[in-house]
Design a protein around this motif. Structure first.
Motif, mmCIF file in Angstrom:
data_model
loop_
_atom_site.group_PDB
_atom_site.id
_atom_site.type_symbol
_atom_site.label_atom_id
_atom_site.label_comp_id
_atom_site.label_asym_id
_atom_site.label_seq_id
_atom_site.Cartn_x
_atom_site.Cartn_y
_atom_site.Cartn_z
ATOM 1 N N ILE A 157 0.841 -1.209 0.000
ATOM 2 C CA ILE A 157 0.000 0.000 0.000
ATOM 3 C C ILE A 157 0.862 1.239 0.000
ATOM 4 O O ILE A 157 0.641 2.192 -0.769
ATOM 5 N N MET A 158 1.853 1.241 0.880
ATOM 6 C CA MET A 158 2.711 2.414 0.991
ATOM 7 C C MET A 158 3.521 2.638 -0.276
ATOM 8 O O MET A 158 3.772 3.777 -0.709
ATOM 9 N N ARG A 159 4.013 1.550 -0.921
ATOM 10 C CA ARG A 159 4.799 1.702 -2.155
ATOM 11 C C ARG A 159 3.943 2.313 -3.256
ATOM 12 O O ARG A 159 4.393 3.199 -4.016
ATOM 13 N N ALA A 160 2.669 1.857 -3.311
ATOM 14 C CA ALA A 160 1.786 2.390 -4.347
ATOM 15 C C ALA A 160 1.454 3.853 -4.081
ATOM 16 O O ALA A 160 1.379 4.675 -5.004
ATOM 17 N N GLU A 161 1.231 4.217 -2.809
ATOM 18 C CA GLU A 161 0.887 5.595 -2.485
ATOM 19 C C GLU A 161 2.061 6.544 -2.717
ATOM 20 O O GLU A 161 1.882 7.675 -3.204
ATOM 21 N N LEU A 162 3.218 6.090 -2.342
ATOM 22 C CA LEU A 162 4.395 6.978 -2.405
ATOM 23 C C LEU A 162 5.160 6.856 -3.726
ATOM 24 O O LEU A 162 6.175 7.544 -3.915
ATOM 25 N N ALA A 163 4.728 5.943 -4.617
ATOM 26 C CA ALA A 163 5.361 5.778 -5.933
ATOM 27 C C ALA A 163 6.848 5.427 -5.787
ATOM 28 O O ALA A 163 7.733 6.026 -6.402
ATOM 29 N N LEU A 164 7.103 4.449 -4.932
ATOM 30 C CA LEU A 164 8.471 3.963 -4.744
ATOM 31 C C LEU A 164 8.714 2.712 -5.573
ATOM 32 O O LEU A 164 7.782 2.004 -5.948
ATOM 33 N N ARG A 165 9.999 2.430 -5.823
ATOM 34 C CA ARG A 165 10.340 1.261 -6.653
ATOM 35 C C ARG A 165 10.358 -0.013 -5.829
ATOM 36 O O ARG A 165 9.775 -1.021 -6.217
ATOM 37 N N GLN A 166 11.024 0.002 -4.689
ATOM 38 C CA GLN A 166 11.162 -1.185 -3.847
ATOM 39 C C GLN A 166 11.188 -0.758 -2.385
ATOM 40 O O GLN A 166 11.736 0.284 -2.036
ATOM 41 N N ILE A 167 10.512 -1.632 -1.533
ATOM 42 C CA ILE A 167 10.556 -1.446 -0.090
ATOM 43 C C ILE A 167 10.840 -2.808 0.504
ATOM 44 O O ILE A 167 10.185 -3.800 0.151
ATOM 45 N N ALA A 168 11.811 -2.883 1.411
ATOM 46 C CA ALA A 168 12.169 -4.161 2.036
ATOM 47 C C ALA A 168 12.517 -3.903 3.494
ATOM 48 O O ALA A 168 12.969 -2.827 3.880
ATOM 49 N N VAL A 169 12.186 -4.943 4.331
ATOM 50 C CA VAL A 169 12.481 -4.870 5.759
ATOM 51 C C VAL A 169 13.414 -6.035 6.100
ATOM 52 O O VAL A 169 13.118 -7.192 5.736
ATOM 53 N N TYR A 170 14.523 -5.736 6.826
ATOM 54 C CA TYR A 170 15.529 -6.741 7.220
ATOM 55 C C TYR A 170 15.726 -6.686 8.722
ATOM 56 O O TYR A 170 15.498 -5.656 9.362
ATOM 57 N N ASP A 171 16.084 -7.828 9.280
ATOM 58 C CA ASP A 171 16.497 -7.801 10.679
ATOM 59 C C ASP A 171 18.018 -7.559 10.742
ATOM 60 O O ASP A 171 18.686 -7.368 9.735
ATOM 61 N N ARG A 172 18.539 -7.592 11.981
ATOM 62 C CA ARG A 172 19.972 -7.285 12.142
ATOM 63 C C ARG A 172 20.857 -8.360 11.518
ATOM 64 O O ARG A 172 22.016 -8.100 11.192
ATOM 65 N N ASP A 173 20.341 -9.571 11.326
ATOM 66 C CA ASP A 173 21.144 -10.656 10.756
ATOM 67 C C ASP A 173 21.080 -10.681 9.243
ATOM 68 O O ASP A 173 21.659 -11.568 8.604
ATOM 69 N N GLY A 174 20.356 -9.755 8.624
ATOM 70 C CA GLY A 174 20.296 -9.678 7.173
ATOM 71 C C GLY A 174 19.199 -10.526 6.553
ATOM 72 O O GLY A 174 19.165 -10.665 5.330
ATOM 73 N N ARG A 175 18.256 -11.073 7.387
ATOM 74 C CA ARG A 175 17.156 -11.855 6.812
ATOM 75 C C ARG A 175 16.074 -10.919 6.294
ATOM 76 O O ARG A 175 15.717 -9.936 6.955
ATOM 77 N N LEU A 176 15.572 -11.218 5.120
ATOM 78 C CA LEU A 176 14.508 -10.417 4.514
ATOM 79 C C LEU A 176 13.178 -10.802 5.186
ATOM 80 O O LEU A 176 12.705 -11.929 5.058
ATOM 81 N N LEU A 177 12.517 -9.819 5.872
ATOM 82 C CA LEU A 177 11.269 -10.091 6.588
ATOM 83 C C LEU A 177 10.047 -9.743 5.752
ATOM 84 O O LEU A 177 9.017 -10.420 5.846
ATOM 85 N N ALA A 178 10.176 -8.700 4.915
ATOM 86 C CA ALA A 178 9.023 -8.307 4.080
ATOM 87 C C ALA A 178 9.571 -7.564 2.887
ATOM 88 O O ALA A 178 10.616 -6.885 2.966
ATOM 89 N N TYR A 179 8.855 -7.632 1.778
ATOM 90 C CA TYR A 179 9.335 -7.004 0.553
ATOM 91 C C TYR A 179 8.136 -6.592 -0.289
ATOM 92 O O TYR A 179 7.130 -7.302 -0.365
ATOM 93 N N SER A 180 8.305 -5.443 -1.008
ATOM 94 C CA SER A 180 7.301 -4.982 -1.953
ATOM 95 C C SER A 180 8.043 -4.261 -3.057
ATOM 96 O O SER A 180 8.864 -3.371 -2.784
ATOM 97 N N GLY A 181 7.767 -4.635 -4.287
ATOM 98 C CA GLY A 181 8.477 -4.025 -5.385
ATOM 99 C C GLY A 181 7.661 -4.010 -6.642
ATOM 100 O O GLY A 181 6.635 -4.698 -6.768
ATOM 101 N N GLU A 182 8.088 -3.179 -7.612
ATOM 102 C CA GLU A 182 7.409 -3.098 -8.890
ATOM 103 C C GLU A 182 7.500 -4.435 -9.616
ATOM 104 O O GLU A 182 8.483 -5.166 -9.444
ATOM 105 N N PRO A 183 6.488 -4.746 -10.407
ATOM 106 C CA PRO A 183 6.517 -6.019 -11.128
ATOM 107 C C PRO A 183 7.717 -6.046 -12.095
ATOM 108 O O PRO A 183 8.053 -5.063 -12.739
ATOM 109 N N GLY A 184 8.338 -7.257 -12.182
ATOM 110 C CA GLY A 184 9.470 -7.446 -13.101
ATOM 111 C C GLY A 184 10.807 -7.008 -12.558
ATOM 112 O O GLY A 184 11.824 -7.115 -13.269
#
Length: 702
Positions: A157-184
């Motif tokens: 939702i936030m990526r679409a509202e703010l017109a961002l390319r990619q949003i990702a959340v990581y913990d301190r160990d570098g694991r990807l917890l959540a991701y949202s990005g443009e198709p392709g």
């Protein structure tokens, strides 16, 4: 040398042309320039080495004062000066012209404009990056405190509202917890572990990255804290506006090209300067090489003549130098060749004369060396000039120790020469005669030796001086005496023996015929008279037998025998005499000898010893034998009166004796028998008292 110099000059010209071509062609500069430059440098190093070696050789010749070296040095200096001054002038002007020309090709204002355009593009990207950072804060405020399961939907939702390319959340160990990005769009690369751990809550980090496919990428990292106090990192990525990215790329590309041109400007300047310097050094080095070559070529005839002159001074007249020119140097070389040829012919003639003199000297020395007579030559000051080996052996002296002394001072070193020196000085002092001859008794350690001496004064043609020729005639005189005594003994034995038998027979007949016809008193007188006649005739017969034994040579029959056995056989006849003792060696002493003659020798010696100890208080006679080297020594000693000093030198002569009875022929016969056995007999007195007679006989293998 000329072909080598021409070849090097040709190679240098070709390499310099290639170097100039490589310097001026920008498309081939990086590919070939340093190779060609290295080849030129190697050629320069080789030329510098050759020139340096030649200069060191020239310096060494100058230091050693070699003829022509200073002339060569001056010529080299003149040629080098002629080549160096124009070369330095041209190099300086060319370097100034090259530097000014290259600097005028570039304008400083263009470089400043490109830098400002690039700064402007960077500022525009900075504003866009601040906008992306602001949007990231908005996303952070909306997702803070949400559980991990609700993050993906919220991020979309936030990526679409703010017109961002990619949003990702990581913990301190570098694991990807959540991701949202443009198709392709592929998943983003996670931040580095160091970046994740260094980013705390309420902290952010932004960067501009260049991707090959997406162009410029704006990235923002934000840290926030969860209710359980864990730290999460929000990564927001947005592509830079295409126009700003394209303009920034164009400006950066233009600036890079201009920077390359600026770099090429300094590189071209450096390359041209290197090429110019290398060409200058090659030209100067080649000029020095030509200067050395021409200088040495010009002074070579003088150096050859100087070397030939030194050879002539050292005695080498074989030097001949070819004449290559018709100038003054050629004429000088021709005259030198003619001079050395004449000197060589003169030396050959002198060498031939010297060889003849040496041959004559060697011939004379060989004759003197093989003479049995001694020869001594003196100069006008009576100093020793020459002698032969026989002279040393006869006089038993070492002439090397006397060579530095005058003849009259020789007795101070060797007293036994006093009689010889006085005799020669007396005879040589008579200037009325040139030569003289006499016989002289010369004292030695083995007794006096008879010398026949002849002296003569040398002529003035042989540098004056004196020569003595002498020979040892001791054995000859002794042989003559022995022969004379033998002849006398033979005649006496013959003349005396003939009337002895009739006298003895007549006396015995008188005794037989008149004994019965005379009165007892007259018969007693007749008997005593006839006995006296018979006894004296018998004594005369013994003397005649001694004469006969001395006169005739012993007839030796040599065979292998043991000297100790012969001594034991003789000693059986003297067992009754307690004064006689023997001391023989342990082993056998084998010789080649005549047992009968050797027994006669021992009998004579023992009989003489018994006669010598008749008046001794404690008579003692000892006979001993031992092995000394390759000889057998038999010694007979007694403690009698010994030999008188006046008799000892003549003890072997006939009729020389100190006994009241005897003929004096015993030792003479003993000496003849020992000499027939190739031996030697030595007479002497013992250390304390008595006589000592030593027989030396060669061993069987000797």
């Amino acid at each position: 040398m000329p072909y080598a110099v021409i070849s090097v000059a040709s190679i240098a010209a070709i390499l310099l042309y290639l170097l100039a071509f490589a310097t001026g062609s920008t498309s081939r500069l990086e590919a070939y320039y340093w190779w060609v430059f290295g080849l030129n440098t190697l050629l320069l190093a080789a030329l510098v080495g050759v020139v340096g070696r030649q200069l060191l050789r020239l310096r060494a010749r100058v230091k050693s004062r070699m003829f022509g070296a200073k002339l060569t040095q001056k010529l080299v200096g003149m040629f080098a000066l002629v080549a160096l001054v124009p070369g330095v002038l041209i190099f300086t002007i060319s370097a100034q012209f090259l530097t000014g020309s290259i600097e005028s090709w570039f304008d400083v204002r263009v470089e400043s404009a490109l830098d400002r355009g690039l700064s402007l593009g960077r500022n525009a990207l900075g504003f866009v990056l601040q906008d992306v950072s602001r949007k990231g804060r908005v996303v952070e405020e909306n997702i803070q405190g949400l559980p991990d399961g609700a993050l993906p939907g919220k991020l979309d939702i936030m990526r679409a509202e703010l017109a961002l390319r990619q949003i990702a959340v990581y913990d301190r160990d570098g694991r990807l917890l959540a991701y949202s990005g443009e198709p392709g769009v592929r998943l983003p690369s996670p931040p580095t572990r160091d970046a994740l751990r260094s980013l705390g809550p309420m902290q952010s980090a932004d960067s501009v990255e260049n991707e090959n496919q997406s162009g410029l990428l704006l990235k923002v990292l934000l840290g926030y804290r969860m209710p359980d106090d864990s730290v999460r990192v929000l990564m927001v990525q947005q592509s830079a506006p295409e126009s700003i990215a394209r303009d920034a790329d164009l400006i950066e590309s233009a600036r890079s090209d201009y920077r390359g041109l600026l770099f090429n400007r300094h590189g071209l300047k450096t390359f041209y300067m290197l090429t110019l310097a290398l060409a200058f050094l090659l030209a100067v080095t080649l000029a020095l090489a030509f200067a050395l070559f021409l200088s040495e070529r010009f002074s070579a005839p003088l150096l050859e003549l100087a070397a030939a002159t030194r050879a002539v001074a050292q005695g080498d007249f074989s030097r001949r130098h070819p004449v290559y020119r018709r100038d003054e140097l050629g004429m000088l070389t021709s005259m030198f060749n003619r001079m050395t040829r004449q000197l060589d012919e003169a030396r050959q003639l002198a060498d031939e004369n010297h060889r003849q003199l040496e041959a004559s000297k060697v011939y004379l020395e060989s004759i003197l060396a093989n003479l049995s007579a001694g020869v001594i030559a003196f100069d006008a000051a009576w100093r020793l000039r020459a002698f032969n080996i026989s002279a040393e052996h006869i006089l038993n002296v070492d002439f090397d120790a006397l060579s530095k002394l005058p003849f009259t001072a020789w007795p101070s070193q060797i007293p036994s020469l006093l009689t010889l020196v006085d005799t020669v000085a007396t005879q040589a002092g008579d200037t009325s005669r040139r030569d003289w001859q006499l016989q002289l008794d010369y004292p030695t350690a083995l007794g006096e030796r008879a010398l026949l001496i002849r002296g003569a004064r040398l002529s003035e043609l042989s540098n004056a001086g004196y020569v003595l020729v002498f020979d040892d005639i001791t054995d000859l005189a002794r042989a003559q005496r022995d022969a004379a005594w033998g002849e006398v003994a033979k005649r006496l034995a013959h003349e005396i023996r003939n009337p002895l038998t009739p006298i003895q027979l007549s006396a015995e007949r008188l005794a037989m015929k008149l004994a019965d016809k005379l009165s007892p008193g007259d018969a007693e007188i007749l008997h005593r008279a006839t006995d006296t006649i018979v006894n004296q005739v018998t004594a005369l017969k013994g003397m005649v037998d001694a004469f006969r034994d001395y006169a005739r040579s012993p007839r030796t029959k040599l065979q292998k025998l043991d000297v100790n056995e012969v001594i034991r056989e003789v000693m059986t006849l003297y067992e009754s005499n307690p004064a006689v003792k023997i001391d023989l060696s342990d082993g056998p002493l084998m010789i080649m000898g005549d047992a009968a003659l050797l027994r006669q020798v021992l009998h004579n010696l023992l009989q003489n010893a018994q006669d010598a100890v008749l008046d001794a208080e404690n008579p003692m006679i000892q006979i001993s034998s031992r092995l000394e080297g390759r000889n057998v020594h038999v010694c007979v000693e007694d403690n009698g009166m010994g030999f008188a000093t006046d008799i000892l030198p003549r003890a072997f002569e006939p009729y020389v004796t100190n006994k009241s009875k005897g003929t004096g022929l015993g030792l003479a016969v003993v000496k003849k028998i020992v000499e027939e056995h190739q031996g030697q007999i030595i007479l002497g007195n013992a250390e304390h008292r008595g006589a000592r007679i030593l027989l030396i006989l060669p061993m069987l293998e000797a």
